[in-house]
Structure formats: structure tokens, C-alpha cells
Scaffold this motif. Sequence first.
Motif: not given
Lengths: 337, 271
Positions: A17-32, A42-45
Amino acid sequence: MTSAVRFKNVCRHFGAIRAVDGLNLEIAPGEFFALLGPSGSGKTTSLRLIAGFERPTAGHIEIFGERADAIPPYRRNVNTVFQDYALFPHLSVLENVAYGLKMKGVAKKQRLARAEELLELVQLPGYGDRSPAKLSGGQRQRVALARALVNEPKVLLLDEPLGALDLKLREQMQEELKSLQKRLAITFVFVTHDQGEALSMADRIAVFNEGKIMQVGTPEEIYRAPRSRFVADFVGSSNVLPPDLVERLTGTRAWASLRPEAVRLVSRGGHSATLVSSSFLGAQRRAVFDFDGFQITALLAADAKLPEPGKTARLAWGESDLHLMEDEPVDGPEGAA
Amino acid sequence: MRSDPNARAPLGLKLAAAAGLLFMHVPILLIFVYAFTTEEKSYQWPPPGFTLRWLEVTWNRVDVWQALWLSVQVATVATLLAMLLGTLCAAAVSRTRFFGRETISLLVILPIALPGIITGIALRSAFSLADIPFSFWTIVLGHATFCIVVVYNNAVARFRRTAGNLIEASMDLGADGFQTLRHVIMPNIGTALLAGGMLAFALSFDEVIVTTFTAGQQQTLPIWMLEELVRPRERPVTNVVAMVVVLVTFLPILGAYYLTRGGDSPAAAEK
């Protein structure tokens, strides 16, 4: 600027099972930031990967520029509000909130005083002596929030934080979470399957499906310009028009999305369609039309003059409302995932 | 569906219930009565007279003290061993999924379902085969086989009710493994463990069958009583000892019952 959280080619596989598969993501400081998707997407994983409860099978995660691979959950400056709150049943509300400080070795007097301050922040002053079992769902949620904030995390993770609350309370908590986040200026990452919640609260949204991110953008971008049929369908209830029809309408062979509220009734011009059914929603009326063999849903004004079902009406929409998507323009049910 | 709790039971049912309870408990009362009889050779009813003499006689009997002391030691060590192994096993079975989990769960519970005589014979032949001399420790091992089951059963139920995310929540708030054990896991399973331990102690304290097969020359208190019944000398002494055994085993069982009553256990209260 350093990202608050950064996924670099992160995979988390459980056997086949590929719960999360090749994720690239940047979350900026202070972001909601919202991780939105159906269950099993795969969001909870992904959230658990940030918290440290899961380790990536490949790739890595950075938290404020620091690689987190070798850092156990209890040494990450990240705290979680759990879906079912996970309050400690053997401790009072105040002790629950003070738990994080106790583990840090803060003296009893100081940590209880600080916990009381946090209870005030979440509008539960004076509730400290109670047992978590004696609180309502909404109050437990606030305690869980206070407990997670006591260690002043750089990133606060929220796992379906409002899922267990009833509608009215949920709307109220949405407002409160949003204003709390503004005041504290902490990065919030929250997981939800509720697109309305994501749209109304988040600065940016990542839409998940089958372990992959389908699209990242502001709520407006995601809503107005869905890049794929999945996003168009999952975020709001869009009319997804197949390539054949779109080719006839625009000359371009592609899938397109058309938001129900963009469809108007006109007396002349436009496109002729047969009314199938309509239902009254209070402020609006939802009507389903048969258009060339395809069903088109329209959200109209409550007093819209609709013909009898089975009779024809004329529909129109702005040229830019018909949003072309990037999916491969293959016809047929197997392409309609 | 539950019937109306205020409905009154018919008279016949009440009588039947009373008769059942009497049948179970009157014989035990008889044991108590005979502990104070003046007649020492046979159990004569009604007792010709009452005396406290046997308490004193029992107190001065060295063999009683030896047997009692051995029983307490065996029960204590077997219980401690069972608490350690039973808890670890319960943690493994309830917290993780692995191949053969259900099988292991069944194998742990099996000894209590097996007749004691089979456990006893099996252990005896195994000890002989391995050339292990019968001793205090063989009795302890024999008792531990069924003590583990009680502890395991109590602990596994509580572990299941203690949501796994409490442990994650604790870790998330900065507690390492040891701190989590001390501040979250132990307070939540503590009463279940204590209850399991008390039951195990009581079980071990009055065990006869397995003990007869795994003991060497030693006599635990129940074995001593069994031997004493054959010898008609100072018979009421046995009854005094029986009374002590009842008290020593009854109190822990009562305590365990209060500790595990469903509603007020901490982990269940949150749901």
C-alpha cells in the motif's frame, strides 16, 4: 525563506500500500495549510510523518530547514491535536494541559499557572479541576488545543479537529481556530475531508488522492481552476464535461469543469437543455438539466423561472466559467475516475 | 433488551435462588463452625461444645507455619512473575499486529482451560525429562502457567480500552518512552494489573492439583490440609487453617472485583 515544513520526494509505503507516494510540498511559516482529500488518500499519513509517528520509506522531511528523519516525536517542536482528542483520562483538565511542561521539567507552580493561562486562551477558564470525561465534545476539543499549544510549537498539526463536533459548533470553532492562528502566528497544518472547511479556513490547500498531491493552491485557485477531474469533483460539486462535448462547445478537445453557480437561465441564445428535476434549497434552487445526453446541475436563484420538467430551457455561462483541465482527453467510463 | 428492573420476581424463583445460594455457602459455614468445636476426632453435629482452644493449638504448630510460609512465598513469586510476563504479553498482543497473534493469544489462555491434572502431569514429565529437581521453583513455575492467564486477561482488556493514541499524545507532548510508561501507561493499566495480580495470588494460594505434581518434599498449605484430613488428630486445626485460607483468598478476589468494575475504570470513563 526557509519553509516551515518541507516534503522532499517523501514516500511512506505499508507493504504494497502506497499511503504516501512521492510527495513534494512546501508549507510556509505562519501559513494555515489544509491537507484535503478523501479517506485513504494519504493526508493523515502525511500529518503523522510531520509529527514523527511515521518514518518515510524514501525521501525526507525538513522542519524549519532541519532534516527530521532521526528526530523522535518527543524531540520535535511540533504538536498535534488528535482526531479524538486523546486527553489523558487519569488527569484533570489542568494537568492535561500542563503535561507537556511537566515532561520538560518545569516546576509545578509555574506549569500550572501557564496551563491556566492557556485554558483562558481557549475560553475555558476555571475548568482546570474537572475530569476530561465530564466535558462536552467542544470543550474537550479546546482542552486538546490548549494542551498542544502549551509547549509553544513551531508547527501545530490538527487531525480532523472538528470532525466529531455538530454543525453549529463546527462553524463556531472554525472561526475561533482561524483567529487563534492569526493571533499566535504559528504554522497550522490541518487534515480534513471536508472541502467546505478547507476552503473557508485555509490560506492554501493541498488536495490529496491515492497518496499523491493533485493540486496545491489558494482556496480560490482550487475552486475556480481545478486542474483535474478529481479536484473539480471533490472540491465543490462541479459539472465535469467530457472532451466530446467540450470540443463541440469550444473547439478544444479536453475535459472541462463548469461550476453549478455559473450556469444561468436565459430567454434567448445560450444552449437548449431539458429540465430533468429541481429542488428547493432555501436561498437557492438546484436544477438538473439534460444537455445533449449529459447532466448539468445548475444552482439558480430561488425564484428562477423554471419550465415544467421535460420541457426545454436555455442555459448560458461565461466563456471563462468553462474551465479546461489537464487530464488526458480520453472518453468513456474508464477515463472518468 | 432488558426487562423492567422494577418488576418483582415470582416467589418460586426467589426460593430457588435462595436455595442455590444456601447450597453454595452453608457448607463453608460448617467449616467455620467446626473450627470451634470441642470434639476433636470426628465431625459431630451438633458440636458438643465450643472452644477457642484450636486457635492456640494451630498457632503453636510449626508444620502449619512452614506450610503457610511456603504458600505465601510461592504465591508471591508466581504472581510477580505472572504480572511481568502477562503484562508484556498483553502489550504485545493488543498493541501490534503480527503473524500468529491470535494463535499466541489462544496459547496463553489455554493453560487455564486445561484440567489441572494434565498441566500437572505434563510439567512433571517435562521436569523429569530435563532433569530438573523438584523444588520451590518448580512449584512456582507450575503456578505461573495459570497465573499468567489471569494477569494477561485483565491487562489485555485494559490495554484495548486505553486508546493507542494516548501513547502517541504523550510522545507528541515531549515524553520519551520511559516517561510515557510512568505517566500514562501505568496509571491507566495499574488497577487492572493489581486486580490481575490479586486474582493470581488467590489462585496460587489454594492450588492443589498442579502442586502435587510439581512439588518435591515441600508442603504448601492446601497440600498440608489434604494430608491432615487423612490423619484424625486435632481435626479442628485443619478447620482453623481452612478459615484462614478462605479469608486470605477471599479478600484479594473481592479487592480485584472492586478494582475492575466496568464504569469507574479511568480509561472507560473517557469514552
